[in-house]
Design a protein around this motif. Structure first.
Motif, PDB file in Angstrom:
ATOM      1  N   GLU A  34     -11.216 -23.645  16.345  1.00 46.46           N
ATOM      2  CA  GLU A  34     -10.810 -22.243  16.395  1.00 46.46           C
ATOM      3  C   GLU A  34     -10.555 -21.727  14.983  1.00 46.46           C
ATOM      4  N   ASN A  35     -10.814 -20.430  14.769  1.00 44.76           N
ATOM      5  CA  ASN A  35     -10.671 -19.836  13.450  1.00 44.76           C
ATOM      6  C   ASN A  35      -9.245 -19.971  12.907  1.00 44.76           C
ATOM      7  N   ASP A  36      -8.232 -19.751  13.750  1.00 42.35           N
ATOM      8  CA  ASP A  36      -6.843 -19.875  13.288  1.00 42.35           C
ATOM      9  C   ASP A  36      -6.550 -21.286  12.796  1.00 42.35           C
ATOM     10  N   GLU A  37      -7.041 -22.276  13.534  1.00 42.79           N
ATOM     11  CA  GLU A  37      -6.835 -23.675  13.168  1.00 42.79           C
ATOM     12  C   GLU A  37      -7.552 -24.009  11.853  1.00 42.79           C
ATOM     13  N   ILE A  38      -8.745 -23.461  11.686  1.00 43.02           N
ATOM     14  CA  ILE A  38      -9.522 -23.682  10.462  1.00 43.02           C
ATOM     15  C   ILE A  38      -8.794 -23.078   9.264  1.00 43.02           C
ATOM     16  N   GLN A  39      -8.360 -21.836   9.407  1.00 39.81           N
ATOM     17  CA  GLN A  39      -7.687 -21.154   8.294  1.00 39.81           C
ATOM     18  C   GLN A  39      -6.378 -21.850   7.923  1.00 39.81           C
ATOM     19  N   GLU A  40      -5.642 -22.312   8.926  1.00 33.63           N
ATOM     20  CA  GLU A  40      -4.399 -23.036   8.661  1.00 33.63           C
ATOM     21  C   GLU A  40      -4.688 -24.323   7.890  1.00 33.63           C
ATOM     22  N   ALA A  41      -5.723 -25.047   8.298  1.00 31.50           N
ATOM     23  CA  ALA A  41      -6.081 -26.302   7.625  1.00 31.50           C
ATOM     24  C   ALA A  41      -6.546 -26.044   6.191  1.00 31.50           C
ATOM     25  N   LEU A  42      -7.359 -25.017   5.985  1.00 31.23           N
ATOM     26  CA  LEU A  42      -7.843 -24.719   4.638  1.00 31.23           C
ATOM     27  C   LEU A  42      -6.700 -24.276   3.721  1.00 31.23           C
ATOM     28  N   SER A  43      -5.785 -23.503   4.258  1.00 25.44           N
ATOM     29  CA  SER A  43      -4.614 -23.091   3.489  1.00 25.44           C
ATOM     30  C   SER A  43      -3.761 -24.310   3.133  1.00 25.44           C
ATOM     31  N   TRP A  44      -3.602 -25.207   4.101  1.00 27.40           N
ATOM     32  CA  TRP A  44      -2.839 -26.434   3.882  1.00 27.40           C
ATOM     33  C   TRP A  44      -3.493 -27.275   2.782  1.00 27.40           C
ATOM     34  N   LEU A  45      -4.835 -27.356   2.810  1.00 24.84           N
ATOM     35  CA  LEU A  45      -5.558 -28.118   1.793  1.00 24.84           C
ATOM     36  C   LEU A  45      -5.418 -27.484   0.411  1.00 24.84           C
ATOM     37  N   ASP A  46      -5.421 -26.158   0.347  1.00 27.00           N
ATOM     38  CA  ASP A  46      -5.186 -25.481  -0.937  1.00 27.00           C
ATOM     39  C   ASP A  46      -3.803 -25.849  -1.468  1.00 27.00           C
ATOM     40  N   GLY A  47      -2.809 -25.867  -0.575  1.00 27.87           N
ATOM     41  CA  GLY A  47      -1.465 -26.282  -0.968  1.00 27.87           C
ATOM     42  C   GLY A  47      -1.426 -27.724  -1.415  1.00 27.87           C
ATOM     43  N   LEU A  48      -2.229 -28.565  -0.775  1.00 27.75           N
ATOM     44  CA  LEU A  48      -2.308 -29.978  -1.158  1.00 27.75           C
ATOM     45  C   LEU A  48      -2.855 -30.111  -2.575  1.00 27.75           C
ATOM     46  N   ALA A  49      -3.892 -29.364  -2.886  1.00 29.43           N
ATOM     47  CA  ALA A  49      -4.466 -29.408  -4.238  1.00 29.43           C
ATOM     48  C   ALA A  49      -3.435 -28.951  -5.269  1.00 29.43           C
ATOM     49  N   HIS A  50      -2.699 -27.906  -4.942  1.00 32.98           N
ATOM     50  CA  HIS A  50      -1.665 -27.411  -5.850  1.00 32.98           C
ATOM     51  C   HIS A  50      -0.541 -28.444  -6.005  1.00 32.98           C
ATOM     52  N   ALA A  51      -0.111 -29.036  -4.902  1.00 31.63           N
ATOM     53  CA  ALA A  51       0.959 -30.042  -4.948  1.00 31.63           C
ATOM     54  C   ALA A  51       0.529 -31.257  -5.767  1.00 31.63           C
ATOM     55  N   ALA A  52      -0.736 -31.655  -5.649  1.00 31.33           N
ATOM     56  CA  ALA A  52      -1.236 -32.806  -6.405  1.00 31.33           C
ATOM     57  C   ALA A  52      -1.153 -32.529  -7.902  1.00 31.33           C
ATOM     58  N   GLN A  53      -1.453 -31.297  -8.316  1.00 33.92           N
ATOM     59  CA  GLN A  53      -1.358 -30.938  -9.734  1.00 33.92           C
ATOM     60  C   GLN A  53       0.096 -30.861 -10.183  1.00 33.92           C
ATOM     61  N   THR A  54       0.955 -30.323  -9.328  1.00 34.90           N
ATOM     62  CA  THR A  54       2.362 -30.124  -9.665  1.00 34.90           C
ATOM     63  C   THR A  54       3.117 -31.438  -9.792  1.00 34.90           C
ATOM     64  N   HIS A  55       2.844 -32.383  -8.885  1.00 37.81           N
ATOM     65  CA  HIS A  55       3.633 -33.616  -8.823  1.00 37.81           C
ATOM     66  C   HIS A  55       3.023 -34.786  -9.591  1.00 37.81           C
ATOM     67  N   ALA A  56       1.866 -34.602 -10.176  1.00 38.06           N
ATOM     68  CA  ALA A  56       1.233 -35.709 -10.906  1.00 38.06           C
ATOM     69  C   ALA A  56       2.143 -36.164 -12.041  1.00 38.06           C
ATOM     70  N   GLY A  57       2.558 -37.405 -11.984  1.00 36.88           N
ATOM     71  CA  GLY A  57       3.397 -37.988 -13.022  1.00 36.88           C
ATOM     72  C   GLY A  57       4.813 -37.428 -13.070  1.00 36.88           C
ATOM     73  N   SER A  58       5.250 -36.804 -11.966  1.00 37.81           N
ATOM     74  CA  SER A  58       6.558 -36.143 -11.988  1.00 37.81           C
ATOM     75  C   SER A  58       7.743 -37.085 -11.840  1.00 37.81           C
ATOM     76  N   GLN A  59       7.522 -38.285 -11.367  1.00 39.13           N
ATOM     77  CA  GLN A  59       8.633 -39.202 -11.128  1.00 39.13           C
ATOM     78  C   GLN A  59       8.286 -40.571 -11.699  1.00 39.13           C
ATOM     79  N   GLY A  60       9.298 -41.227 -12.199  1.00 40.76           N
ATOM     80  CA  GLY A  60       9.105 -42.571 -12.709  1.00 40.76           C
ATOM     81  C   GLY A  60       9.068 -43.581 -11.579  1.00 40.76           C
ATOM     82  N   PRO A  61       8.599 -44.792 -11.857  1.00 37.55           N
ATOM     83  CA  PRO A  61       8.474 -45.809 -10.812  1.00 37.55           C
ATOM     84  C   PRO A  61       9.815 -46.262 -10.244  1.00 37.55           C
TER      85      PRO A  61
END
Length: 150
Positions: A34-61
């Protein structure tokens, strides 16, 4: 949304193998989503890409994570326990943990189901181009009720 994410994981071996959003929307729609499900998933993936850039190397081991009240309510005990398990097994470093928590917090359902969290973990590995080892893949894919105990 999670069905769309699983479909993408199974059909595209990494995020940059996916077509652009317009073409991907048409493909997913043709498959029956369904279109709503697709748009929600694509928006979520955009957020995932942003989160990956934001949190890269943000915390020590050796950093320690304390869950906020909102995170505790959204994740629930089972999901927080699974995140701790992955961390203690050495397969979910702190920056990846933060991405998992970030994406879980914007997902529907409170508390989140363990199955949905496992999909999020899988998508975080996928988005970073990393393949979890075989034992972790087994943990992410096989339902505990279906396991054979020897």
């Amino acid at each position: 949304m999670f069905d769309v994410l699983v479909y993408l994981y199974e059909n595209y071996w990494r995020p940059d193998a996916c077509p652009d959003h317009a073409q991907l929307t048409r493909k997913l729609s043709a498959v029956g989503f369904e279109n709503d499900e697709i748009q929600e998933a694509l928006s979520w993936l955009d957020g995932l890409a942003h989160a990956a850039q934001t949190h890269a190397g943000s915390q020590g081991p050796l950093s320690m994570r304390v869950f906020t009240q909102a995170e505790q309510e959204q994740l629930g005990e089972e999901c927080m326990g699974f995140i701790s398990f992955l961390e203690s097994a050495g397969v979910l470093p702190a920056p990846m943990r933060e991405i998992v928590i970030d994406r879980a917090m914007v997902s529907n359902g409170s508390p989140m189901s363990l199955e949905d969290l496992k999909i999020i973990v899988l998508m975080v590995f996928w988005s970073l181009g990393e393949e979890p080892d075989a034992l972790i893949l087994d943990e992410l894919f096989v339902d505990a009720a279906d396991r054979l105990i020897h």
